[in-house]
Scaffold this motif. Structure first.
Motif, PDB file in Angstrom:
ATOM      1  N   ALA A  37       0.833  -1.195   0.000  1.00  0.00           N
ATOM      2  CA  ALA A  37       0.000   0.000   0.000  1.00  0.00           C
ATOM      3  C   ALA A  37       0.871   1.251   0.000  1.00  0.00           C
ATOM      4  CB  ALA A  37      -0.898  -0.003   1.223  1.00  0.00           C
ATOM      5  N   GLU A  38       0.323   2.298  -0.582  1.00  0.00           N
ATOM      6  CA  GLU A  38       1.070   3.543  -0.623  1.00  0.00           C
ATOM      7  C   GLU A  38       0.263   4.658  -0.005  1.00  0.00           C
ATOM      8  OE1 GLU A  38       1.909   3.885  -4.811  1.00  0.00           O
ATOM      9  OE2 GLU A  38       4.024   3.473  -4.367  1.00  0.00           O
ATOM     10  N   LEU A  39       0.962   5.612   0.542  1.00  0.00           N
ATOM     11  CA  LEU A  39       0.302   6.796   1.078  1.00  0.00           C
ATOM     12  C   LEU A  39       1.029   8.012   0.528  1.00  0.00           C
ATOM     13  CD1 LEU A  39      -0.559   6.259   4.831  1.00  0.00           C
ATOM     14  CD2 LEU A  39      -2.097   6.623   2.933  1.00  0.00           C
ATOM     15  N   SER A  40       0.378   9.153   0.661  1.00  0.00           N
ATOM     16  CA  SER A  40       0.984  10.333   0.075  1.00  0.00           C
ATOM     17  C   SER A  40       2.283  10.671   0.804  1.00  0.00           C
ATOM     18  CB  SER A  40       0.002  11.490   0.160  1.00  0.00           C
ATOM     19  OG  SER A  40       0.415  12.430   1.088  1.00  0.00           O
ATOM     20  N   TYR A  46       4.873  15.637   6.652  1.00  0.00           N
ATOM     21  CA  TYR A  46       4.275  16.400   7.751  1.00  0.00           C
ATOM     22  C   TYR A  46       4.534  15.727   9.085  1.00  0.00           C
ATOM     23  CZ  TYR A  46       1.654  19.227   4.405  1.00  0.00           C
ATOM     24  OH  TYR A  46       1.307  20.076   3.407  1.00  0.00           O
ATOM     25  N   LEU A  47       4.289  14.442   9.131  1.00  0.00           N
ATOM     26  CA  LEU A  47       4.492  13.710  10.380  1.00  0.00           C
ATOM     27  C   LEU A  47       5.949  13.788  10.819  1.00  0.00           C
ATOM     28  CD1 LEU A  47       2.510  10.368  10.147  1.00  0.00           C
ATOM     29  CD2 LEU A  47       2.156  12.246  11.724  1.00  0.00           C
ATOM     30  N   PHE A  48       6.810  13.564   9.845  1.00  0.00           N
ATOM     31  CA  PHE A  48       8.229  13.517  10.180  1.00  0.00           C
ATOM     32  C   PHE A  48       8.699  14.881  10.663  1.00  0.00           C
ATOM     33  CE2 PHE A  48      12.824  13.222   9.005  1.00  0.00           C
ATOM     34  CZ  PHE A  48      13.134  12.233   9.917  1.00  0.00           C
ATOM     35  N   SER A  49       8.201  15.946  10.040  1.00  0.00           N
ATOM     36  CA  SER A  49       8.656  17.262  10.459  1.00  0.00           C
ATOM     37  C   SER A  49       8.174  17.555  11.877  1.00  0.00           C
ATOM     38  CB  SER A  49       8.196  18.336   9.478  1.00  0.00           C
ATOM     39  OG  SER A  49       6.924  18.809   9.827  1.00  0.00           O
TER      40      SER A  49
ATOM     41  N   VAL B  22       2.260  12.858  -8.138  1.00  0.00           N
ATOM     42  CA  VAL B  22       2.155  13.009  -6.693  1.00  0.00           C
ATOM     43  C   VAL B  22       3.067  12.000  -6.023  1.00  0.00           C
ATOM     44  CG1 VAL B  22       0.569  11.777  -5.176  1.00  0.00           C
ATOM     45  CG2 VAL B  22       0.119  14.120  -5.804  1.00  0.00           C
ATOM     46  N   ASP B  23       3.824  12.483  -5.067  1.00  0.00           N
ATOM     47  CA  ASP B  23       4.826  11.548  -4.593  1.00  0.00           C
ATOM     48  C   ASP B  23       4.250  10.663  -3.497  1.00  0.00           C
ATOM     49  OD1 ASP B  23       6.952  11.801  -2.154  1.00  0.00           O
ATOM     50  OD2 ASP B  23       5.759  13.621  -2.356  1.00  0.00           O
ATOM     51  N   LYS B  24       4.562   9.395  -3.633  1.00  0.00           N
ATOM     52  CA  LYS B  24       3.974   8.382  -2.754  1.00  0.00           C
ATOM     53  C   LYS B  24       5.079   7.726  -1.954  1.00  0.00           C
ATOM     54  CE  LYS B  24      -0.363   7.986  -4.397  1.00  0.00           C
ATOM     55  NZ  LYS B  24      -1.532   8.163  -3.555  1.00  0.00           N
ATOM     56  N   VAL B  25       4.731   7.322  -0.783  1.00  0.00           N
ATOM     57  CA  VAL B  25       5.692   6.519  -0.020  1.00  0.00           C
ATOM     58  C   VAL B  25       4.984   5.265   0.473  1.00  0.00           C
ATOM     59  CG1 VAL B  25       7.081   8.471   0.754  1.00  0.00           C
ATOM     60  CG2 VAL B  25       5.168   7.709   2.131  1.00  0.00           C
ATOM     61  N   VAL B  94     -12.157  14.585  -0.609  1.00  0.00           N
ATOM     62  CA  VAL B  94     -10.951  15.054  -1.278  1.00  0.00           C
ATOM     63  C   VAL B  94      -9.763  15.096  -0.320  1.00  0.00           C
ATOM     64  CG1 VAL B  94      -9.946  16.859  -2.701  1.00  0.00           C
ATOM     65  CG2 VAL B  94     -12.398  16.398  -2.851  1.00  0.00           C
ATOM     66  N   GLY B  95      -9.957  15.751   0.799  1.00  0.00           N
ATOM     67  CA  GLY B  95      -8.846  15.902   1.746  1.00  0.00           C
ATOM     68  C   GLY B  95      -8.302  14.580   2.233  1.00  0.00           C
ATOM     69  N   PHE B  96      -9.163  13.801   2.849  1.00  0.00           N
ATOM     70  CA  PHE B  96      -8.704  12.508   3.369  1.00  0.00           C
ATOM     71  C   PHE B  96      -8.217  11.603   2.248  1.00  0.00           C
ATOM     72  CE2 PHE B  96     -10.686  13.682   7.370  1.00  0.00           C
ATOM     73  CZ  PHE B  96      -9.833  13.090   8.288  1.00  0.00           C
ATOM     74  N   LYS B  97      -8.845  11.745   1.076  1.00  0.00           N
ATOM     75  CA  LYS B  97      -8.440  10.910  -0.052  1.00  0.00           C
ATOM     76  C   LYS B  97      -7.009  11.245  -0.481  1.00  0.00           C
ATOM     77  CE  LYS B  97      -9.272   7.922  -3.214  1.00  0.00           C
ATOM     78  NZ  LYS B  97      -9.391   6.536  -2.809  1.00  0.00           N
ATOM     79  N   ILE B  98      -6.716  12.529  -0.583  1.00  0.00           N
ATOM     80  CA  ILE B  98      -5.385  12.919  -1.042  1.00  0.00           C
ATOM     81  C   ILE B  98      -4.319  12.473  -0.048  1.00  0.00           C
ATOM     82  CG2 ILE B  98      -3.821  14.870  -1.449  1.00  0.00           C
ATOM     83  CD1 ILE B  98      -6.102  16.443  -2.557  1.00  0.00           C
TER      84      ILE B  98
END
Lengths: 238, 196
Positions: A37-40, A46-49, B22-25, B94-98
């Motif tokens: 899974a990926e997250l933005s 933000y969390l890390f900062s 959009v960068d993903k981790v 939108v917010g939570f989705k992004i």
């Protein structure tokens, strides 16, 4: 037989925790669910900062640092102790992640490669490849042994552009701080968890000149405890 | 050649291009990082969970203040929400989705349209989590309390003063995870009054 029912009372001691009736507990979720899974990336940044600014604000005493150096598994003194407490705190926060990640990643390996790393080299490869690939989506850029013959216990894992530092610029007066100390903590956790106690520190080595290809280049210096080196030398002979 | 050019301008037009960029981790990196933050707070505050909730909310607030800009840039909406109901929808869809790739459900509106609930089917932050079994954590700690701060901070930057708190959490043994959000006031008088 192997079906995991609700954990309630299923074993040693009765858990005092309440669980939702619809079975939404961690025990009912496949461990591999979020594997890919990926997250933005922004959420992470933000969390890390917040984590970094909390770590640098919360420095009240040198105590927790000292506590760490008294750790019986780590008796040899290191010169890094006097460095920034913020990086020590970040390191401490990464440590438990490393411990748990080790188990999680091994569990996800195919059965025949599920063995724990038994030598320094396999351990470092595991970190360079599996851990990095999992956390940062790519393998680390380099793995080197210290060229200084007086320091056979030092290895370097190199990342040209640590993901955690992507949006971080360190103020000039704190130039010794490398927020990848968090990652160093994770590595340290993996090492400690596989019974290769080590101290891992993050160092910025990128040159700050214009046209420099990797200004954020970071070296994770892994310094193994003396007993590890001793064991390794026995293993080498046998 | 021209086909690919046309395809490209299509991409630009419907905004797909930023989605690709959009960068993903890895999600677990985020989950573990949040987990270690909460664990550290519990340690630092000596398991005073009320303080931990407060600190998480504060961190969230700091994030929210900056996150709103990112939201405006990425959401491509380019206009204000006309009322609080619309705000709630945008926030959830939108917010939570992004930022978290989930869409909590907006529900339980009060009749004056100033209070609603966000019900989280999924909560990526809570993967791998079990609260400490010390007889208190499940009654006092709101593990995902950072969300409340984020909403408060982000909405404050667009002139809405809101109050947000969790009222249930599956980690506490409840069947749902639910957050209550109330509009206190619009901060700027120039904003269009609420109409529904």
């Amino acid at each position: 037989m192997s079906n995991l029912q609700a954990p309630r009372g299923g074993g040693k001691e009765e858990s005092g925790l309440r669980y939702p009736t619809n079975g939404k507990t961690i025990y009912h979720r496949p461990l591999n669910r979020a594997k890919a899974a990926e997250l933005s990336g922004a959420s992470f940044a933000y969390l890390f900062s917040e984590m970094v600014s909390y770590a640098s604000k919360k420095i009240e005493s040198i105590q927790d640092l000292e506590k760490r150096s008294m750790d019986p598994s780590f008796t040899h003194k290191t010169p890094y102790l006097t460095r920034f407490i913020a990086s020590a705190r970040l390191n401490v926060q990464g440590h438990p992640i490393g411990l748990k990640l080790l188990d999680l990643l091994l569990y996800r390996e195919p059965a025949r490669t599920q063995t724990r790393p038994l030598t320094i080299i396999t351990l470092l490869h595991f970190i360079k490849i599996n851990v990095w690939q999992h956390l940062f989506g790519q393998v680390a850029d380099g793995l080197e042994k210290s060229s200084d013959p007086s320091k056979p216990d030092e290895y370097m894992i190199i990342d040209n552009e640590p993901l955690v530092n992507r949006y971080i610029s360190v103020p000039r007066d704190m130039s010794q701080l490398n927020c990848a100390a968090y990652v160093a903590g994770i590595i340290e956790g993996v090492c400690d968890g596989s019974a290769f106690p080590a101290r891992v520190t993050a160092h910025s080595v990128g040159k700050q000149e214009e046209g420099e290809m990797w200004p954020g280049r970071t070296v994770f210096l892994v310094k193994f405890a003396p007993e590890v080196m001793e064991r390794e030398s026995f293993l080498g002979k046998g | 050649m021209s086909a690919s050019k046309a395809a490209r301008s299509d991409l630009l037009n419907d905004g797909r291009i930023w989605k690709g960029r959009v960068d993903k981790v890895n999600a677990e990196l985020v989950v573990l990082t949040y987990g270690t933050i909460v664990a550290q707070l519990c340690k630092d505050f000596d398991s005073d969970y009320l303080q931990v909730n407060k600190q998480l909310d504060k961190m969230g607030y700091n994030i929210g203040l900056r996150l709103i800009e990112d939201y405006l840039a990425k959401s491509n909406t380019m206009r204000r929400c006309s009322n609080f109901r619309e705000t709630a929808d945008m926030l959830a869809k939108v917010g939570f989705k992004i930022f978290l790739n989930i869409t909590p459900m907006v529900t339980n509106w009060t009749s004056d349209n100033k209070q609603f609930s966000l019900v989280f089917e999924e909560n990526p932050l809570a993967d791998f989590v079990e609260l400490p079994d010390d007889g208190r954590a499940q009654d006092e700690l709101w593990y995902s309390n950072i969300f409340c701060g984020v909403l408060r901070g982000a909405l404050e930057m667009v002139q809405m003063q809101v109050e947000a708190h969790f009222i249930s959490d599956v980690l506490r043994g409840n069947d749902t995870t639910e957050m209550r959000v109330s509009l206190i006031r619009y901060i700027d008088d120039e904003l269009p009054p609420e109409d529904d």
